[in-house]
Design an enzyme around this catalytic site. Structure first.
Site, PDB file in Angstrom:
ATOM      1  N   ARG A  33       0.841  -1.196   0.000  1.00 37.73           N
ATOM      2  CA  ARG A  33       0.000   0.000   0.000  1.00 37.73           C
ATOM      3  C   ARG A  33       0.871   1.239   0.000  1.00 37.73           C
ATOM      4  NH1 ARG A  33      -4.094   1.395   4.931  1.00 37.73           N
ATOM      5  NH2 ARG A  33      -2.115   1.699   5.998  1.00 37.73           N
ATOM      6  N   ASP A  65       1.257  -2.337  12.745  1.00 38.57           N
ATOM      7  CA  ASP A  65       1.607  -2.906  11.449  1.00 38.57           C
ATOM      8  C   ASP A  65       1.900  -4.389  11.634  1.00 38.57           C
ATOM      9  OD1 ASP A  65       3.471  -3.839   9.268  1.00 38.57           O
ATOM     10  OD2 ASP A  65       3.086  -1.805   8.543  1.00 38.57           O
ATOM     11  N   THR A 101      -1.135   7.634  -0.809  1.00 39.48           N
ATOM     12  CA  THR A 101      -2.420   7.537  -1.510  1.00 39.48           C
ATOM     13  C   THR A 101      -3.310   6.437  -0.951  1.00 39.48           C
ATOM     14  OG1 THR A 101      -1.608   5.935  -3.147  1.00 39.48           O
ATOM     15  CG2 THR A 101      -1.233   8.277  -3.614  1.00 39.48           C
ATOM     16  N   ASP A 121       5.395  -5.665  10.391  1.00 36.58           N
ATOM     17  CA  ASP A 121       6.505  -5.266  11.256  1.00 36.58           C
ATOM     18  C   ASP A 121       6.508  -6.076  12.546  1.00 36.58           C
ATOM     19  OD1 ASP A 121       7.257  -3.430   9.381  1.00 36.58           O
ATOM     20  OD2 ASP A 121       6.457  -1.692  10.444  1.00 36.58           O
TER      21      ASP A 121
END
Length: 210
Positions: free
Chosen positions: A103, A201, A107, A204
């Protein structure tokens, strides 16, 4: 689109530990594997089967076998890879394909950078693995990728989802055979597209910052 949000105390307990920012990566990875196996029970409820005859030590009886062509499991790299072991433990005969998507953090739009999938998925049931259903862009792109190659129905398994992402996927696939299975439906997305309260995340936390 069908939505199933798991309602089980073991799932909620494991998600609570995942959410904790102090949970280290090795424990996080183990919990993700366990959670996916639990969620996969619900996700595979409608897996296609056919009757088979088996001989027990006592008599002959009829059971079920997974129909061919078998299901295809597709983890979305890189975070979805952490869900793969939990899924294939439940469906060891499934084939595995890989789809690399990321991603754009400005945006929030997905881009595909890797594809290891059969060109022809005609008459195949597909199971997409992606830990977080946030904006829904990456998951919707992956599902469309599979339909474009002939898949007949697609089930997505996600640890967490946001209402915005669920609604986006619903709008994209109205009239299509799509199921989304979530460990929990969270409150919302924040201003940068992260699920709240979420767990951060997932990639991560699974593999560290790389």
């Amino acid at each position: 689109m069908r939505l199933h949000v798991a309602d089980h105390p073991l799932i909620t307990h494991k998600l609570t530990v995942l959410r904790d920012e102090k949970t280290p990566s090795p424990i996080f990875r183990n919990l993700v594997e366990e959670l996916v196996t639990l969620l996969a029970y619900e996700a595979t409820r409608n897996v296609r089967t056919e009757p088979v005859e088996v001989t027990t030590p006592v008599t002959t009886t009829t059971g079920l076998a997974i129909s061919q062509p078998g299901p295809l499991v597709v983890p979305i790299l890189r975070a979805g890879l952490g869900m793969l072991d939990g899924m294939v433990k439940l469906v060891p005969t499934a084939e595995v394909g890989f789809l690399g998507m990321m991603r754009d953090e400005e945006t929030l739009q997905p881009t595909t950078y890797a594809n290891r999938l059969p060109d022809d998925l005609s008459d195949r049931q597909c199971f997409v693995l992606d830990p977080m259903l946030a904006t829904g862009g990456s998951l919707a792109a992956a599902i469309q990728y599979l339909f474009d190659r002939g898949a007949v129905d697609v089930t997505a398994i996600c640890l967490l989802g946001a209402p915005e992402g669920v609604e986006f996927v619903r709008q994209q696939f109205e009239g299509k055979d799509v199921t989304v299975v979530l460990g929990a439906l969270d409150e919302k997305l924040n201003e940068v597209g992260y699920i709240v309260p979420g767990l951060g995340d997932a990639g991560d936390r699974l593999y560290g910052l790389v």
